[in-house]
Every structure is written in structure tokens, then in C-alpha cells.
Design a protein around this motif. Structure first.
Motif, short mmCIF file in Angstrom:
data_model
loop_
_atom_site.label_atom_id
_atom_site.label_comp_id
_atom_site.label_asym_id
_atom_site.label_seq_id
_atom_site.Cartn_x
_atom_site.Cartn_y
_atom_site.Cartn_z
N CYS A 284 0.88 -1.17 0.00
CA CYS A 284 0.00 0.00 0.00
C CYS A 284 0.91 1.22 0.00
O CYS A 284 1.73 1.38 0.92
CB CYS A 284 -0.91 0.00 1.23
SG CYS A 284 -2.03 1.41 1.27
N CYS A 285 0.79 2.05 -1.02
CA CYS A 285 1.71 3.18 -1.21
C CYS A 285 3.13 2.63 -1.22
O CYS A 285 3.43 1.76 -2.00
CB CYS A 285 1.48 4.24 -0.14
SG CYS A 285 -0.23 4.84 -0.09
N SER B 179 4.53 1.08 1.40
CA SER B 179 4.60 0.25 2.60
C SER B 179 4.19 -1.18 2.30
O SER B 179 3.49 -1.46 1.33
CB SER B 179 3.67 0.81 3.69
OG SER B 179 4.10 2.10 4.07
N ARG C 151 -1.41 -4.92 -4.63
CA ARG C 151 -1.38 -3.54 -4.12
C ARG C 151 -2.82 -3.18 -3.76
O ARG C 151 -3.72 -3.38 -4.56
CB ARG C 151 -0.84 -2.62 -5.21
CG ARG C 151 -0.56 -1.22 -4.76
CD ARG C 151 0.15 -0.41 -5.82
NE ARG C 151 1.56 -0.73 -6.00
CZ ARG C 151 2.53 -0.39 -5.15
NH1 ARG C 151 2.25 0.23 -4.05
NH2 ARG C 151 3.78 -0.69 -5.43
N PRO D 7 -5.68 -0.30 -1.94
CA PRO D 7 -5.89 1.13 -1.68
C PRO D 7 -5.72 1.45 -0.19
O PRO D 7 -5.92 0.60 0.67
CB PRO D 7 -7.32 1.39 -2.13
CG PRO D 7 -7.87 0.12 -2.63
CD PRO D 7 -6.90 -0.96 -2.39
N ILE D 8 -5.39 2.69 0.09
CA ILE D 8 -5.15 3.11 1.46
C ILE D 8 -6.38 2.89 2.35
O ILE D 8 -6.26 2.55 3.53
CB ILE D 8 -4.64 4.57 1.52
CG1 ILE D 8 -3.96 4.83 2.85
CG2 ILE D 8 -5.75 5.54 1.24
CD1 ILE D 8 -3.01 5.99 2.83
N SER E 25 -6.33 -0.57 3.67
CA SER E 25 -5.23 -0.87 4.59
C SER E 25 -5.66 -0.72 6.05
O SER E 25 -5.14 -1.40 6.93
CB SER E 25 -4.02 0.02 4.30
OG SER E 25 -4.30 1.36 4.64
N ALA E 26 -6.64 0.14 6.30
CA ALA E 26 -7.13 0.35 7.67
C ALA E 26 -7.92 -0.84 8.19
O ALA E 26 -8.12 -0.97 9.40
CB ALA E 26 -7.99 1.61 7.72
N TRP F 290 2.39 -2.00 9.21
CA TRP F 290 2.85 -1.56 7.89
C TRP F 290 4.26 -1.01 8.06
O TRP F 290 4.53 -0.22 8.95
CB TRP F 290 1.94 -0.47 7.34
CG TRP F 290 0.59 -0.98 6.96
CD1 TRP F 290 -0.55 -0.97 7.72
CD2 TRP F 290 0.24 -1.61 5.73
NE1 TRP F 290 -1.58 -1.55 7.03
CE2 TRP F 290 -1.13 -1.95 5.81
CE3 TRP F 290 0.95 -1.93 4.57
CZ2 TRP F 290 -1.80 -2.59 4.77
CZ3 TRP F 290 0.27 -2.55 3.53
CH2 TRP F 290 -1.09 -2.88 3.63
N SER G 97 7.77 0.62 5.93
CA SER G 97 8.29 1.20 4.70
C SER G 97 9.09 0.12 3.97
O SER G 97 9.86 -0.61 4.60
CB SER G 97 9.20 2.39 5.01
OG SER G 97 9.95 2.74 3.86
#
Length: 181
Positions: free
Chosen positions: A55-56, A58, A132, A134-135, A138-139, A152, A154
Motif C-alpha cells: 500500500c503506497c 509500505s 497492491r 488502496p489506502i 489498509s485500515a 505496515w 516502509s
């Protein structure tokens, strides 16, 4: 239920008699596991799946509850059940360990990881996939099953990882970089 059988040459010297293996087709109420007994002259490997969830910039990792590598960070994943396909095992394991339903996302095959010494528990072959998300999704991630927690990280600052998961992550990231060129 249908059944069939065939003769299999013994792994021992040619003077040994052949042994017979019988397999019945399961009825709708039976699973393959409940009706088959496995006896082989050769050791059999186990099959696992590993998930590289991005995600992004991360990656989602779980902290292992059990040995081997108890307390280490690892990719979500686990052992395939005998009646599952690789994809079914992947979706089940990621749901159990991360609470994420990845069936809606595009899965990219990272590769097969089969170094004979990759797992102290025995001969384990892993099929790794990446996706991948979406943000917003991820929550929804939360630790479950044999994951004590998840976090998460980096992709540029990974903790010490279990098994050969650093190799899997590096391959997945390199594949995605190649696609984005």
C-alpha cells in the motif's frame, strides 16, 4: 462414488512386488482428506503461500506467534490444505492472518521459493503472490490466527524477517518496478 486404482512400482529393488494405491472419488459430503490415506516410499514436501501486500510505499507484515521464528516479522501466509488450490490457500491465509479479503484485487505471481533449507520444519515449497491495495482498505487489516500483531513497514526500512521473506519481498518489488517503467 467412483473409484479407480493403479499399480505403482516399488521404490525398492525390482524384485519387490508392486504396491497398489486406491483412490475413490469423494461424494459431495466427503472431503479428500477424510477418505484418503497416504503412504509413500519418498518424503513429501509441504506447500505454503506467502503474501506481499503493498500500500503506497509500505508493506504489511505479521509478527509470528509460533516457532520457528517466534516474534519475528514475516509475510502473511501459511500451509495449503490438501483440498485447496494455491489461490484458495492464499486467500484463506491472508484473511485469517490479516482480516483482508484479497479476492477483489489483482494478484501477481512473485514466484516459487523452494530452497531445501528455507524452513527448519522440513521440506517446504512456497508460492508467493503480491498485490497492491488502496489506502482505505489498509485500515481494515488486523492480526488474527497465528499472528500476534501486524504492522505496515516502509519498503525501504524492513525489520529482520523470518525465513527467506526478504528475498520474496525484493523480487516482488523489483517485478512491480519493472511493470511501472
Amino acid at each position: 462414488a467412483h473409484s479407480f486404482s493403479w499399480r505403482v512400482p516399488s521404490a525398492r529393488q525390482s524384485s519387490s512386488p508392486n504396491r497398489q494405491i486406491s483412490i475413490r472419488k469423494p461424494s459431495s459430503k466427503q472431503s479428500i482428506r477424510s477418505m484418503t490415506k497416504y503412504t509413500y516410499d519418498y518424503p513429501m514436501p509441504s506447500v505454503t503461500v506467502d503474501a506481499v501486500i503493498l500500500c503506497c510505499d509500505s508493506i504489511l507484515l505479521i509478527q509470528r506467534r509460533d516457532d520457528p521464528f517466534k516474534g519475528y516479522w514475516a509475510l502473511p501466509g501459511g500451509f495449503m490444505n490438501i483440498e485447496e488450490t494455491i489461490k484458495e490457500a492464499f486467500l484463506r491465509e491472508t484473511m485469517e492472518e490479516t482480516n483482508l479479503d484479497l479476492s477483489w484485487f489483482n494478484l501477481m505471481e512473485v514466484g516459487v521459493f523452494d530452497n531445501p533449507s528455507r524452513d527448519d520444519r522440513g521440506r517446504v515449497i512456497s508460492f508467493a503472490f503480491s498485490t497492491r491495495i488502496p489506502i482505505a482498505d489498509s485500515a481494515l487489516a488486523k492480526a488474527g490466527d497465528d499472528a500476534t500483531r501486524l504492522s505496515w513497514f516502509s519498503i525501504n526500512s524492513l525489520p529482520n524477517l523470518a525465513f527467506d521473506h526478504e528475498q520474496i519481498i525484493n523480487r516482488a518489488i523489483n517485478q512491480r518496478k519493472t511493470l511501472n517503467k
